[in-house]
Enzyme design. Structure first.
Site, PDB file in Angstrom:
ATOM      1  CG  ASN A   1      -3.434   4.900  -5.980  1.00 40.04           C
ATOM      2  OD1 ASN A   1      -3.167   5.122  -5.172  1.00 40.04           O
ATOM      3  ND2 ASN A   1      -2.358   4.557  -6.821  1.00 40.04           N
TER       4      ASN A   1
ATOM      5  N   GLY B   1      -1.773   9.765   0.091  1.00 37.81           N
ATOM      6  CA  GLY B   1      -2.431   9.462  -0.772  1.00 37.81           C
ATOM      7  C   GLY B   1      -1.108   9.926  -2.592  1.00 37.81           C
TER       8      GLY B   1
ATOM      9  CG  ASP C   1      -0.361   8.589  -7.158  1.00 36.07           C
ATOM     10  OD1 ASP C   1       0.243   8.245  -8.029  1.00 36.07           O
ATOM     11  OD2 ASP C   1      -1.729   7.299  -6.455  1.00 36.07           O
TER      12      ASP C   1
ATOM     13  CG  ASP D   1      16.440   2.937   7.662  1.00 31.62           C
ATOM     14  OD1 ASP D   1      16.438   4.388   7.656  1.00 31.62           O
ATOM     15  OD2 ASP D   1      15.795   2.540   8.749  1.00 31.62           O
TER      16      ASP D   1
ATOM     17  CD  GLU E   1      19.424   6.311   8.610  1.00 27.76           C
ATOM     18  OE1 GLU E   1      19.011   7.481   8.727  1.00 27.76           O
ATOM     19  OE2 GLU E   1      18.757   5.110   8.514  1.00 27.76           O
TER      20      GLU E   1
END
Length: 618
Positions: A144, A167, A169, A334, A363
């Site tokens: 992926n 990369g 995941d 967030d 947050e």
């Protein structure tokens, strides 16, 4: 119980794999949420229908227990909102929704699923959260890495660039759950995993372009569900990072805005001033306040309008959908104060109506305690109840480096900073619902550079794991990751060596770590495992003494006779200390076991503390 829970989730996953694979229904009509459940407590269901010229179509449904309450026709001709009443009598099944537009007709098939009855085991002060940036932790599925299908902005993995995708995941995290478990962590907080189809790749995940789909470079929705099920097997909870203040600028809504007020300042000509003080400033101008709350976060993150009731309903349902579908155990929201306060309070009410006691941490990035405490639910400082159960302790994080890596007896400096900081805890409604941390993905690392020894580092970790609140540890802390974001954000979001194909050594293993790294890993693991189930730490009262002589002493106590006492010398000097000031909790002759060494420490009238000495006594 964990086996049964996992089996139920696995069966639900198998049932869902085919149904969710399509983004579009028949006739090229898409609907969000992609499916729902019968038997939800909140019976009002919003369906946002998207298709060319769908706005003026007349919808109809014939399904027992389902009734169309209202239809909302928006500014865009390509959107229609249907509000359904899903009665408690409605049963799981597939229902046809028909649309008639003049002589044209079409339909979609919408599914109401059966609830499996599995409720979240939400995170509390009994947990230690382990914060992971998925792209930088481990690459468990290289297929992926360079996906192009279905993305408008496919990007190549480039580990040489700190701002590119590397990369990591979901499979990589799943493959290292044993590592996380052995570290003593009881909950994982993942930085956002939803699709960020943005120029440059948006590896951090904070520019959502699809609220119902995991980013394919992290995996699939099914991979996410499977990771959570595997974590639950190990009694590890999972907290999902959500962003409701803004979306990514490449979200389909920005290309075809459902209504003119779907976003604040839709032309993108007003950026936030990042001055959250305007929200609780009694003298703030309307101009400054609206710049804070309604300005865009950055040009690539347009500001959603939570005061639009249709937007807010969408976001509320999205949260409930992910809880029900994936079995997450909590939410970290967030940029919490940048969103509109009252609609967000309703969001929490609705989520906790479906899932009583479900914990949410916001947050709230303030440098001071009053600003942070203002946002916690039920606080008399705020005339409006935010309903937010947990806030993030940025004020403590901001002094952590100077507090534990400093070396001074000066008033207000060194460990006195922590004493002064905690003396303001009376401003919080609930100090055990404060998320305390030394660093995270947005801050300098607790270690700015690799240390020569761990004396001061251990004091910071010990404080984090023994003080009030919910502790959070940033991935790599146990490996002595260090750095400052002044170089780049990527410098504080490093890859874990050994998590990626081709790495020369593997720091997930003791053999791949240095002696100092193993000392750090073992220290966190020992304290975290000791903390697990230790209600003196998770629930006990805190009493502390002013560190006038450089020695900081505090006690956690519960039920009168259970207690833990922490003593640390915050200087690089040997201290000979008269113990009389501490007679409230310590008497000469008291013998206590040191959790760190296992040795018995006997209290005498004058005690010598070596430089950076640390004791955790019980």
């Amino acid at each position: 119980m964990n086996y049964l829970r996992t089996l139920i989730v696995a069966l639900a996953l198998i049932m869902s794999m085919g149904a969710y694979a399509k983004d579009k229904h028949e006739n090229n009509i898409s609907v969000e949420p992609p499916f729902w459940w019968a038997g939800m407590k909140i019976e009002n269901l919003q369906l946002i229908v998207n298709a060319p010229q769908i706005r003026d179509a007349e919808p109809s449904i014939s399904y027992p227990g389902i009734k169309i309450d209202s239809v909302v026709r928006l500014d865009s001709p390509n959107y229609q909102i249907i509000y359904l009443n899903v009665a408690s009598s409605a049963t799981p099944g597939k229902m046809d929704i028909f649309f008639k537009n003049g002589k044209k007709s079409s339909k979609i098939t919408y599914e109401l699923r059966k609830r499996d009855g599995v409720l979240p085991n939400t995170f509390t002060s009994e947990d230690v959260l382990y914060l992971i940036m998925p792209d930088r932790f481990a690459d468990g599925d290289t297929t992926n890495n360079n996906i192009t299908e279905g993305l408008d902005f496919p990007v190549q993995v480039n580990r040489n660039s700190p701002n590119a995708r590397h990369g990591g995941d979901l499979k990589g995290i799943e493959q290292h759950l044993d590592y996380i478990e052995s570290l003593g962590m009881t909950a994982i907080w993942l930085n956002p995993v939803l699709e960020n189809d943005m120029p440059g790749g948006s590896y951090h995940g904070y520019a959502t372009t699809n609220y119902y789909k995991v980013d394919p470079r992290f995996g699939t929705n099914e991979d996410y569900v499977n990771l959570i099920a595997k974590a639950h097997e190990k009694d590890i909870k999972v907290v999902m990072d959500m962003i409701f203040n803004h979306s990514g600028s490449e979200h389909p809504w920005m290309k075809d805005m459902p209504s003119k007020d779907w976003y604040n300042n839709p032309d993108g000509d007003v950026m936030t001033n990042f001055r959250l003080s305007t929200i609780n400033d009694p003298y703030a101008s309307k101009y400054d306040y609206e710049r804070s709350v309604k300005g865009w976060f950055v040009p690539s993150m347009p500001d959603l309008n939570q005061c639009n009731p249709h937007v807010m309903k969408y976001l509320i349902q999205n949260s409930i959908w992910w809880i029900e579908y994936s079995k997450i155990d909590g939410i970290r929201m967030d940029t919490y104060p940048y969103a509109d306060m009252q609609p967000m309070a309703q969001w929490i009410i609705d989520v906790r109506t479906e899932y009583p006691g479900f914990n949410i941490v916001g947050e709230c990035w303030y440098g001071d305690v009053p600003g942070t405490a203002y946002w916690q639910e039920g606080n008399s400082l705020n005339a409006n109840n935010t309903m937010l159960p947990t806030v993030m302790d940025f004020p403590t994080m901001l002094i952590a480096n100077s507090t534990f890596h400093g070396n001074t007896l000066e008033y207000g400096k060194g460990l006195n900073e922590i004493y002064n900081r905690l003396s303001l805890d009376y401003l919080y409604k609930d100090t055990q619902s404060v998320l305390t941390f030394l660093d995270n993905h947005d801050t300098d690392r607790f270690l700015l550079e690799m240390p020569k020894n761990l004396d001061s580092w251990k004091q910071g970790i010990a404080f984090l794991l023994t003080t009030r609140g919910i502790p959070q540890i940033y991935y790599g802390t146990e490996l002595l990751m260090n750095g400052t974001k002044k170089i780049s954000d990527g410098n504080i979001r490093l890859d874990v060596p050994g998590g990626f194909p081709g790495d020369e050594h593997n720091e997930f293993t003791a053999a791949g770590r240095s002696e100092l790294q193993n000392e750090a890993y073992d220290f966190i693991a020992k304290l975290a495992k000791w903390r697990k189930g230790n209600k003196v730490i998770s629930q006990g009262k805190l009493l502390h003494f002013m560190p006038e002589n450089g020695l900081y002493v505090y006690q956690r106590s519960l039920d009168g006779n259970k207690r833990v006492i922490v003593m640390m010398n915050g200087t690089d000097k040997q201290l000979d200390v008269d113990m009389k000031p501490y007679k409230e909790i310590l008497e000469p002759g008291n013998a206590l076991r040191d959790v760190i060494t296992g040795e018995t420490i006997t209290i005498i009238p004058t005690m010598t503390f070596e430089p950076r000495a640390l004791y955790i006594l019980e």
